[in-house]
Design a protein around this motif. Structure first.
Motif, PDB file in Angstrom:
ATOM      1  N   SER A   1       0.816  -1.199   0.000  1.00 48.30           N
ATOM      2  CA  SER A   1       0.000   0.000   0.000  1.00 48.30           C
ATOM      3  C   SER A   1       0.858   1.262   0.000  1.00 48.30           C
ATOM      4  CB  SER A   1      -0.887  -0.024   1.247  1.00 48.30           C
ATOM      5  OG  SER A   1      -1.597   1.175   1.359  1.00 48.30           O
ATOM      6  N   ASP A   2       0.323   2.319  -0.604  1.00 50.45           N
ATOM      7  CA  ASP A   2       1.010   3.607  -0.596  1.00 50.45           C
ATOM      8  C   ASP A   2       0.766   4.371   0.691  1.00 50.45           C
ATOM      9  OD1 ASP A   2       2.056   3.216  -3.092  1.00 50.45           O
ATOM     10  OD2 ASP A   2       0.517   4.361  -4.137  1.00 50.45           O
ATOM     11  N   LYS A   3      -0.283   3.992   1.410  1.00 47.67           N
ATOM     12  CA  LYS A   3      -0.585   4.733   2.628  1.00 47.67           C
ATOM     13  C   LYS A   3       0.287   4.250   3.778  1.00 47.67           C
ATOM     14  CE  LYS A   3      -4.812   2.073   3.409  1.00 47.67           C
ATOM     15  NZ  LYS A   3      -6.252   2.188   3.566  1.00 47.67           N
TER      16      LYS A   3
ATOM     17  N   SER B   1       1.474   3.020   7.465  1.00 50.65           N
ATOM     18  CA  SER B   1       0.874   2.125   8.449  1.00 50.65           C
ATOM     19  C   SER B   1       1.453   2.431   9.826  1.00 50.65           C
ATOM     20  CB  SER B   1       1.118   0.671   8.068  1.00 50.65           C
ATOM     21  OG  SER B   1       2.495   0.422   7.973  1.00 50.65           O
TER      22      SER B   1
ATOM     23  N   ALA C   1      -7.981   9.960  10.835  1.00 49.94           N
ATOM     24  CA  ALA C   1      -7.307   9.836   9.540  1.00 49.94           C
ATOM     25  C   ALA C   1      -8.131   9.080   8.506  1.00 49.94           C
ATOM     26  CB  ALA C   1      -5.943   9.162   9.715  1.00 49.94           C
TER      27      ALA C   1
ATOM     28  N   ASP D   1      -9.397   6.483   6.004  1.00 46.83           N
ATOM     29  CA  ASP D   1      -8.716   5.466   5.209  1.00 46.83           C
ATOM     30  C   ASP D   1      -7.314   5.877   4.761  1.00 46.83           C
ATOM     31  OD1 ASP D   1     -10.899   3.807   5.402  1.00 46.83           O
ATOM     32  OD2 ASP D   1     -11.803   4.491   3.526  1.00 46.83           O
ATOM     33  N   ALA D   2      -6.859   7.057   5.182  1.00 45.54           N
ATOM     34  CA  ALA D   2      -5.552   7.550   4.731  1.00 45.54           C
ATOM     35  C   ALA D   2      -4.385   6.824   5.388  1.00 45.54           C
ATOM     36  CB  ALA D   2      -5.439   9.054   4.987  1.00 45.54           C
ATOM     37  N   VAL D   3      -4.653   6.117   6.482  1.00 49.54           N
ATOM     38  CA  VAL D   3      -3.609   5.434   7.238  1.00 49.54           C
ATOM     39  C   VAL D   3      -4.078   4.015   7.551  1.00 49.54           C
ATOM     40  CG1 VAL D   3      -2.251   5.442   9.376  1.00 49.54           C
ATOM     41  CG2 VAL D   3      -2.842   7.603   8.283  1.00 49.54           C
ATOM     42  N   GLU D   4      -3.171   3.056   7.421  1.00 49.03           N
ATOM     43  CA  GLU D   4      -3.468   1.697   7.856  1.00 49.03           C
ATOM     44  C   GLU D   4      -3.166   1.622   9.348  1.00 49.03           C
ATOM     45  OE1 GLU D   4      -2.132  -2.882   6.925  1.00 49.03           O
ATOM     46  OE2 GLU D   4      -1.707  -1.327   5.441  1.00 49.03           O
TER      47      GLU D   4
ATOM     48  N   GLN E   1       1.122  13.220   7.383  1.00 47.19           N
ATOM     49  CA  GLN E   1       0.674  13.941   6.198  1.00 47.19           C
ATOM     50  C   GLN E   1       1.801  14.739   5.565  1.00 47.19           C
ATOM     51  OE1 GLN E   1      -2.717  15.948   7.894  1.00 47.19           O
ATOM     52  NE2 GLN E   1      -4.091  14.265   7.385  1.00 47.19           N
TER      53      GLN E   1
END
Length: 134
Positions: A2-4, A6, A29, A31-34, A132
């Motif tokens: 994933s690009d996000k 974690s 956050a 869904d911007a962060v796992e 961010q």
């Protein structure tokens, strides 16, 4: 992969602090962060007082289940936030670490857990800002 980013929150029992932090991060956050959480010695269930404190601010963590910290989970995380697990938390080279000194909510009355909850929120807000800017 994933690009996000974690984030893994780790405390001893994975029943209070780390679960509240995970709840806050999901809330703030989206869904911007796992988001992951684990414990070095997980409890049988989440702390009901932590559940109540989070419910008061509109965050439902009742479905959270304490999980054992694994090598794979830690290795797959970009940021590892520890909360009082000391030497039980493994160290992985190249990971960003933060150690948050927080009161353990286990056995504490709701008014104490509320203060812990609010402290965690402030720290998670700061963490989100840092993620961010990556």
């Amino acid at each position: 992969m994933s690009d996000k980013p974690s984030v893994l929150f780790v405390c001893v029992h994975n029943a209070g602090r780390s679960q509240m932090a995970a709840g806050w991060l999901r809330h703030l956050a989206g869904d911007a962060v796992e988001v992951r959480s684990a414990g070095s010695e997980p409890a049988d269930r989440i702390n009901p007082v932590a559940v109540e404190a989070m419910r008061e601010v509109g965050i439902d963590i009742t479905d959270a289940t304490p999980a054992r910290l694994t090598w794979d989970t830690a290795e797959a995380s970009d940021v590892i936030v520890t909360m009082g697990c000391g030497d039980a938390c493994p160290v992985f080279p190249g990971k960003r670490y933060e150690d948050w000194s927080l009161t353990d909510p286990a056995g504490q009355p709701l008014e104490v857990v509320r203060r812990v909850r609010d402290d965690i929120r402030a720290r998670v807000e700061e963490l989100v800002g840092g993620l961010q800017r990556r």
